[in-house]
Design a protein around this motif. Structure first.
Motif, PDB file in Angstrom:
ATOM      1  N   ILE A 102       3.063   2.746 -10.126  1.00 25.46           N
ATOM      2  CA  ILE A 102       4.075   2.827 -11.187  1.00 25.46           C
ATOM      3  C   ILE A 102       5.478   2.494 -10.677  1.00 25.46           C
ATOM      4  N   ASP A 103       5.682   2.576  -9.371  1.00 21.26           N
ATOM      5  CA  ASP A 103       6.974   2.238  -8.781  1.00 21.26           C
ATOM      6  C   ASP A 103       6.699   1.405  -7.531  1.00 21.26           C
ATOM      7  N   ALA A 104       6.735   0.075  -7.692  1.00 20.99           N
ATOM      8  CA  ALA A 104       6.362  -0.834  -6.602  1.00 20.99           C
ATOM      9  C   ALA A 104       7.279  -0.688  -5.393  1.00 20.99           C
ATOM     10  N   LEU A 105       8.551  -0.444  -5.626  1.00 27.13           N
ATOM     11  CA  LEU A 105       9.503  -0.303  -4.520  1.00 27.13           C
ATOM     12  C   LEU A 105       9.185   0.946  -3.689  1.00 27.13           C
ATOM     13  N   LYS A 106       8.988   2.066  -4.360  1.00 26.71           N
ATOM     14  CA  LYS A 106       8.648   3.317  -3.663  1.00 26.71           C
ATOM     15  C   LYS A 106       7.294   3.175  -2.966  1.00 26.71           C
ATOM     16  N   PHE A 107       6.367   2.477  -3.618  1.00 28.27           N
ATOM     17  CA  PHE A 107       5.041   2.243  -3.045  1.00 28.27           C
ATOM     18  C   PHE A 107       5.160   1.452  -1.740  1.00 28.27           C
ATOM     19  N   LEU A 108       5.963   0.383  -1.758  1.00 24.88           N
ATOM     20  CA  LEU A 108       6.162  -0.446  -0.562  1.00 24.88           C
ATOM     21  C   LEU A 108       6.798   0.373   0.560  1.00 24.88           C
ATOM     22  N   GLN A 109       7.799   1.169   0.234  1.00 23.20           N
ATOM     23  CA  GLN A 109       8.516   1.939   1.247  1.00 23.20           C
ATOM     24  C   GLN A 109       7.699   3.095   1.816  1.00 23.20           C
ATOM     25  N   SER A 110       6.839   3.707   0.990  1.00 24.75           N
ATOM     26  CA  SER A 110       6.111   4.887   1.459  1.00 24.75           C
ATOM     27  C   SER A 110       4.735   4.589   2.051  1.00 24.75           C
ATOM     28  N   VAL A 111       3.976   3.696   1.417  1.00 22.07           N
ATOM     29  CA  VAL A 111       2.622   3.420   1.929  1.00 22.07           C
ATOM     30  C   VAL A 111       2.408   1.959   2.317  1.00 22.07           C
ATOM     31  N   GLY A 112       3.110   1.046   1.704  1.00 20.91           N
ATOM     32  CA  GLY A 112       3.051  -0.356   2.105  1.00 20.91           C
ATOM     33  C   GLY A 112       1.951  -1.193   1.481  1.00 20.91           C
ATOM     34  N   ASN A 113       0.720  -0.657   1.429  1.00 23.35           N
ATOM     35  CA  ASN A 113      -0.384  -1.449   0.872  1.00 23.35           C
ATOM     36  C   ASN A 113      -1.458  -0.530   0.306  1.00 23.35           C
ATOM     37  N   GLU A 114      -2.451  -1.124  -0.353  1.00 26.41           N
ATOM     38  CA  GLU A 114      -3.493  -0.349  -1.030  1.00 26.41           C
ATOM     39  C   GLU A 114      -4.366   0.444  -0.054  1.00 26.41           C
ATOM     40  N   MET A 115      -4.605  -0.104   1.136  1.00 26.57           N
ATOM     41  CA  MET A 115      -5.433   0.593   2.116  1.00 26.57           C
ATOM     42  C   MET A 115      -4.765   1.910   2.550  1.00 26.57           C
ATOM     43  N   SER A 116      -3.468   1.854   2.796  1.00 28.86           N
ATOM     44  CA  SER A 116      -2.733   3.080   3.155  1.00 28.86           C
ATOM     45  C   SER A 116      -2.668   4.031   1.963  1.00 28.86           C
ATOM     46  N   ALA A 117      -2.562   3.474   0.761  1.00 29.65           N
ATOM     47  CA  ALA A 117      -2.538   4.310  -0.447  1.00 29.65           C
ATOM     48  C   ALA A 117      -3.859   5.060  -0.590  1.00 29.65           C
ATOM     49  N   HIS A 118      -4.978   4.395  -0.283  1.00 31.71           N
ATOM     50  CA  HIS A 118      -6.280   5.057  -0.351  1.00 31.71           C
ATOM     51  C   HIS A 118      -6.343   6.225   0.636  1.00 31.71           C
TER      52      HIS A 118
END
Length: 199
Positions: A102-118
């Protein structure tokens, strides 16, 4: 005179075509699909707001980089875990969820990619699941309601009365909702929204 004008127009389109090819080749132009969102970085630092509108966009070639992220719902499937219930019975729990960025900027800064998000979702959802299951009885994790069960056994109707069943205060649906609510509190710090959870 007409041939000279036609040659000039043709030459203009050839030059324009070559400029467009050069712009794409150098990375100055990029296309955002309607299923994607993009964060532009310059020397590793984000520049401006995330781009969520589909179409042709511009950036500084060679200096700026486009990072693409999904806008659609994504799946998460956790590893089955053996968890004790409140009444000390161990059960295998397999959890799945749907989520989105929902927030691509925060996503990039905190986890970087989908694998880290998982990996983050593993921590968040598995922790919420463990807390919910360990604080409820086995019957609450398995059943949803207190309805009377009717079955057939060798041609004879067997009616299990409500008194024979353990009364439920919370069922599997409420348990799943509790897991979702707890997980939803932690996910936004990574630019993620958890849509639903199933056990």
């Amino acid at each position: 005179m007409k041939e000279g004008m036609l040659g000039t127009i043709l030459g203009f389109f050839v030059v324009l075509f070559l400029l467009v090819i050069a712009a794409f080749g150098s990375g100055a132009l990029f296309i955002v699909d309607e299923t994607k969102q993009v964060v532009i970085t310059q020397f590793g630092k984000p520049v401006g707001e995330p781009i969520t509108s589909a179409g042709l966009h511009f950036k500084t070639p060679f200096i700026q980089q486009a990072h693409y992220f999904e806008k659609r719902l994504l799946d998460w499937d956790g590893d089955p875990n053996q968890i004790p219930t409140k009444d000390k019975k161990y059960i295998w729990v397999d959890t799945t969820a749907r989520w989105k960025i929902i927030d691509a900027l925060k996503f990039l800064q905190s986890v970087g990619n989908e694998m880290s998000a998982h990996s983050r979702l593993d921590d968040i959802i598995n922790s919420a699941t463990r807390d919910a299951v360990t604080s409820h009885l086995l019957v609450e994790a398995v059943r949803n309601t207190n309805r009377i069960l009717e079955t057939k056994e060798e041609g004879v109707d067997v009616i299990v009365t409500e008194e024979a069943l353990e009364r439920l205060e919370v069922g599997r649906q409420q348990l799943t909702r509790a897991i979702l609510e707890k997980a939803k509190v932690l996910a936004p710090q990574y630019g993620i929204e958890i849509i639903d959870v199933r056990i």
